[in-house]
Structures are given as structure tokens and as C-alpha cells.
Design a protein around this motif. Structure first.
Motif, PDB file in Angstrom:
ATOM      1  N   SER A   1       1.485  -7.449   1.669  1.00  0.00           N
ATOM      2  CA  SER A   1       0.602  -7.920   0.598  1.00  0.00           C
ATOM      3  C   SER A   1       0.647  -6.928  -0.562  1.00  0.00           C
ATOM      4  N   PRO A   2       1.157  -7.349  -1.721  1.00  0.00           N
ATOM      5  CA  PRO A   2       1.277  -6.425  -2.859  1.00  0.00           C
ATOM      6  C   PRO A   2      -0.047  -5.782  -3.277  1.00  0.00           C
ATOM      7  N   LEU A   3      -1.154  -6.482  -3.107  1.00  0.00           N
ATOM      8  CA  LEU A   3      -2.442  -5.930  -3.537  1.00  0.00           C
ATOM      9  C   LEU A   3      -2.859  -4.711  -2.726  1.00  0.00           C
ATOM     10  N   ASN A   4      -2.368  -4.585  -1.500  1.00  0.00           N
ATOM     11  CA  ASN A   4      -2.748  -3.447  -0.667  1.00  0.00           C
ATOM     12  C   ASN A   4      -2.133  -2.130  -1.130  1.00  0.00           C
ATOM     13  N   LEU A   5      -1.134  -2.193  -1.983  1.00  0.00           N
ATOM     14  CA  LEU A   5      -0.535  -0.956  -2.488  1.00  0.00           C
ATOM     15  C   LEU A   5      -1.567  -0.111  -3.238  1.00  0.00           C
ATOM     16  N   ALA A   6      -2.456  -0.765  -3.956  1.00  0.00           N
ATOM     17  CA  ALA A   6      -3.501  -0.027  -4.673  1.00  0.00           C
ATOM     18  C   ALA A   6      -4.403   0.741  -3.707  1.00  0.00           C
ATOM     19  N   GLU A   7      -4.618   0.186  -2.510  1.00  0.00           N
ATOM     20  CA  GLU A   7      -5.478   0.843  -1.516  1.00  0.00           C
ATOM     21  C   GLU A   7      -4.891   2.139  -0.984  1.00  0.00           C
TER      22      GLU A   7
END
Length: 140
Positions: free
Chosen positions: A10-16
């Protein structure tokens, strides 16, 4: 393996798993339920050094389900960026291994900048990621 793969695909998890001082934001539209596939373009805003916000565009070029994926920079702060993410099931869970090849360009000035600060910053980011992943998913 399923949990680790779902998280990393999931690309959004990179920010985490990116240090907060980099103010990393995924700017691609409609990423809420996106999963990686070859050809996926992901856009970001990131502040790698000195708080300066930069645009970064990567393409997911290779994906082998629950084994590896590769992202390559198409536009951004590096002259070259090729990042492999490998996953392997182990007796205790999942082993994760990153292989990164990059160049910041700029000839001799870039070589000095890499030696003085860029390489150190990249190592700090990856160390942060490994610790954060362990915190979120358990020891891998």
C-alpha cells in the motif's frame, strides 16, 4: 507474510515508516485502496534536507507477489534511484531486505555531497524504517 506484504504493497503506508522531519506526503489521487502493480506511478512531496519540499515521482516497475517489488524514480532529487524490496518467509516471521542503487549526480560536487550528508541521511531513513516496521508489525 500476508500482513507484511499487505502493509508494504500500500503506497500510503510509506509515509508511516518515513521520519516525520521529511514531511513525506503521497500526492497521487485515489491511493486509499491502491495496491502495487507494475506501472503504478506514485507522486510525493518530501523534504529530504533543510526542510525544502521537493516533488518525487516513482514508478513500481516489478512486482512478484509476496517476494519483491522495485521502485524507480522518474522525477525527483536523484539522478538515479533503483530500490528493490525483498521479502522472505523465515521460521520467526518475515525477513525484509532492501537493495538500493542511487546517484545524486552533479559530478564531483555530488560525490562530495553524498559522502558528507546524503549517504548518512539515507542510512538514517532506512534505520528509522526498520525500527518503525518492527514497532508496527513486530520483529520481522
Amino acid at each position: 507474510m500476508d500482513t507484511a506484504w499487505d502493509f508494504f504493497s500500500s503506497p500510503l503506508n510509506l509515509a508511516e515508516i518515513t521520519p516525520t522531519d521529511m514531511t513525506f506526503d503521497v500526492t497521487s489521487p485515489n491511493m486509499e485502496h491502491a495496491k502495487m502493480y507494475p506501472g503504478l506511478i506514485i507522486t510525493y512531496k518530501v523534504s529530504p534536507l533543510f526542510g525544502v519540499k521537493l516533488d518525487w515521482v516513482t514508478e513500481i516497475t516489478h512486482v512478484k507477489d509476496k517476494e519483491y517489488f522495485v521502485d524507480e524514480q522518474r522525477f525527483g532529487p536523484f539522478a538515479f534511484w533503483h530500490h528493490q524490496h525483498h521479502f522472505q518467509k523465515t521460521e520467526g516471521g518475515v525477513s525484509m531486505n532492501d537493495i538500493l542503487h542511487y546517484s545524486i549526480g552533479w559530478g564531483p560536487i555530488g560525490t562530495v555531497a553524498n559522502g558528507v550528508m546524503v549517504k548518512k541521511k539515507i542510512n538514517e531513513i532506512f534505520n528509522f524504517r526498520y525500527k518503525k516496521v518492527e514497532e508496527l508489525l513486530g520483529k520481522m
